[in-house]
Design an enzyme around this catalytic site. Sequence first.
Site, PDB file in Angstrom:
ATOM      1  N   HIS A 120      54.707  12.992  74.317  1.00  0.00           N
ATOM      2  CA  HIS A 120      54.554  14.196  75.135  1.00  0.00           C
ATOM      3  C   HIS A 120      55.375  14.217  76.188  1.00  0.00           C
ATOM      4  O   HIS A 120      55.587  13.198  76.771  1.00  0.00           O
ATOM      5  CB  HIS A 120      53.031  14.156  75.220  1.00  0.00           C
ATOM      6  CG  HIS A 120      52.383  15.475  75.771  1.00  0.00           C
ATOM      7  ND1 HIS A 120      53.082  15.724  77.293  1.00  0.00           N
ATOM      8  CD2 HIS A 120      51.845  16.482  75.289  1.00  0.00           C
ATOM      9  CE1 HIS A 120      52.141  17.095  77.372  1.00  0.00           C
ATOM     10  NE2 HIS A 120      51.581  17.335  76.429  1.00  0.00           N
ATOM     11  N   ASP A 197      49.172   6.225  75.583  1.00  0.00           N
ATOM     12  CA  ASP A 197      48.751   7.396  75.905  1.00  0.00           C
ATOM     13  C   ASP A 197      47.805   7.803  74.677  1.00  0.00           C
ATOM     14  O   ASP A 197      48.209   8.155  73.672  1.00  0.00           O
ATOM     15  CB  ASP A 197      49.985   8.519  76.242  1.00  0.00           C
ATOM     16  CG  ASP A 197      49.604   9.889  75.771  1.00  0.00           C
ATOM     17  OD1 ASP A 197      48.377  10.354  75.860  1.00  0.00           O
ATOM     18  OD2 ASP A 197      50.536  10.656  75.925  1.00  0.00           O
ATOM     19  N   GLN A 200      45.657  12.186  72.421  1.00  0.00           N
ATOM     20  CA  GLN A 200      45.472  12.764  71.077  1.00  0.00           C
ATOM     21  C   GLN A 200      44.593  11.828  70.028  1.00  0.00           C
ATOM     22  O   GLN A 200      44.326  12.366  69.028  1.00  0.00           O
ATOM     23  CB  GLN A 200      46.998  13.020  70.496  1.00  0.00           C
ATOM     24  CG  GLN A 200      47.329  14.090  69.503  1.00  0.00           C
ATOM     25  CD  GLN A 200      46.366  15.329  69.992  1.00  0.00           C
ATOM     26  OE1 GLN A 200      45.515  16.120  69.504  1.00  0.00           O
ATOM     27  NE2 GLN A 200      47.181  15.859  71.065  1.00  0.00           N
ATOM     28  N   LYS A 223      40.501  17.088  75.419  1.00  0.00           N
ATOM     29  CA  LYS A 223      40.520  17.002  74.418  1.00  0.00           C
ATOM     30  C   LYS A 223      39.694  16.271  73.540  1.00  0.00           C
ATOM     31  O   LYS A 223      39.677  16.135  72.247  1.00  0.00           O
ATOM     32  CB  LYS A 223      42.155  16.218  74.039  1.00  0.00           C
ATOM     33  CG  LYS A 223      43.069  16.728  74.813  1.00  0.00           C
ATOM     34  CD  LYS A 223      44.360  16.668  74.250  1.00  0.00           C
ATOM     35  CE  LYS A 223      45.639  17.484  74.823  1.00  0.00           C
ATOM     36  NZ  LYS A 223      46.941  17.013  75.010  1.00  0.00           N
ATOM     37  N   CYS A 361      55.503  20.521  73.886  1.00  0.00           N
ATOM     38  CA  CYS A 361      55.587  19.576  74.942  1.00  0.00           C
ATOM     39  C   CYS A 361      56.072  18.343  74.477  1.00  0.00           C
ATOM     40  O   CYS A 361      55.898  17.303  74.777  1.00  0.00           O
ATOM     41  CB  CYS A 361      54.557  19.125  75.890  1.00  0.00           C
ATOM     42  SG  CYS A 361      53.733  20.572  76.698  1.00  0.00           S
TER      43      CYS A 361
HETATM   44  C1  LIG Z   1      47.596  16.573  75.526  1.00  0.00           C
HETATM   45  C2  LIG Z   1      48.588  15.632  75.720  1.00  0.00           C
HETATM   46  C3  LIG Z   1      49.096  15.199  76.994  1.00  0.00           C
HETATM   47  C4  LIG Z   1      48.698  15.646  78.401  1.00  0.00           C
HETATM   48  O1  LIG Z   1      47.401  15.727  78.636  1.00  0.00           O
HETATM   49  P1  LIG Z   1      47.063  16.528  79.919  1.00  0.00           P
HETATM   50  O2  LIG Z   1      45.535  16.769  79.732  1.00  0.00           O
HETATM   51  O3  LIG Z   1      47.499  17.911  79.875  1.00  0.00           O
HETATM   52  O4  LIG Z   1      47.312  15.814  81.099  1.00  0.00           O
HETATM   53  C5  LIG Z   1      49.760  13.695  77.013  1.00  0.00           C
HETATM   54  N1  LIG Z   1      50.114  13.176  75.712  1.00  0.00           N
HETATM   55  C6  LIG Z   1      49.360  13.592  74.477  1.00  0.00           C
HETATM   56  C7  LIG Z   1      49.667  12.881  73.404  1.00  0.00           C
HETATM   57  C8  LIG Z   1      48.624  14.772  74.610  1.00  0.00           C
HETATM   58  O5  LIG Z   1      48.148  15.373  73.346  1.00  0.00           O
END
Ligand SMILES: *Cc1c(COP(=O)(O)O)cnc(C)c1O
Length: 403
Positions: A120, A197, A200, A223, A361
């Site tokens: 992302h 990260d 997701q 999320k 993104c």
């Molecule tokens: C949504 C997402 C982000 C960004 O999250 P924010 O809540 O917009 O800061 C980063 N990495 C992944 C894999 C995502 O799905």
Amino acid sequence: MDVQKIRKDFPILAREVNGKPLVYFDNAATSQTPVQVIDTIADYYKNYNANIHRGVHALSQEATDAYEAARQKIQKHLNAAHPHEIIFTSGTTHSINIVSSGYAQSLRERDELIVSALEHHSNIVPWQMLCEKTGAVLKVIPMNEDGELQMDQFDKLLSDKTRLVFVNHVSNALGTVNPIEVIIRKAHATGAEVLIDGAQASPHIQCDVQALDVDYYVTSAHKLYGPTGIGMLYGKESALKRLPPYQGGGEMIAEVTFEKTTYADLPHKFEAGTPNIAGGIAFGAALDYINAIGIKQIANYEEELLKYATDKLSKIPGLKIYGTASKKIAVISFNVEGIHPYDIGSIMDKLGIAVRTGHHCAQPIMDYYHIPGTVRASFSFYNTFEEIDRMIEALIKAITMLQ
Ligand SMILES: *Cc1c(COP(=O)(O)O)cnc(C)c1O
């Protein structure tokens, strides 16, 4: 799992869009919020809204206790060793920026950072800014046609120059589950730290940060059936102690803020100013909600939805699914030959189906496939097989109109 009963917890699922019952398949962008979480926020503002850590009065104490209890819920959920290893942030993006900015002071020219092709933008851009500032070099683990990382290439990129590796646990654009256990082990063997990260992954996969031995793990509550504007950074105590505060680094006003801050120890070192108190407490309530159902149960059901949808979509002539990794969560990206994804998304919306279109993104992934974007349907445990049928129907209608 009683999906019909669960759906009653999500008031928004009962609404209509363009005169049709809403089918919400944009869960990878943000998930919907159950009444239990909404009520938690309302309860805070109705009954004990006060600033935390600052007062001896009863409301402040109640707010502080609830906020710290939420921190402990996150700690328990991730099996972190200490509550102070959980830093409340505004979300994944903020969490990543805390770590990337913290590295600015210790990186030297030609030090190397490794990212993956599946990221992302929020796990790319902060690091590019860091490289510009420090002269460090960003290396990329390439992907393959299935949307999996080329792990043999990762082995070649790793060296004693590698300082940090940052990859997502699950790709938001393709649904690929990355082999983070292997990545962490190999990176540590060369002395590099690892940031995962988990934005997701966290709605679908529960992880044990101690078993993973990961240095940093980040996610966003929105999320994960929580509110927007709140997330977290998990860091190993030793890593967070080394990392300078986000708002330090020579900017005087930030230092002044920190000098005034009574709590300079972890986690407060990274939590200057009044935080999103209601959001933090609601984050805890969201974890309670999904843990009451069980993440395993959630993941199993979502996998069935994924299989069902994949099967149905594969039968549509001219449709190509992007992301065919052997390990995937419930995200499907696709395009139909000769039709722009945006046009499909617009017609689906008219029919009440919320999917996302665009690059999600994650432009490097789209560049890899030489496409402007995809249509993405992402499922949650409150979705149903009938909703997938409705999506397929709408899609076929859209294709007929557009071809
Ligand atoms: C949504 C997402 C982000 C960004 O999250 P924010 O809540 O917009 O800061 C980063 N990495 C992944 C894999 C995502 O799905």
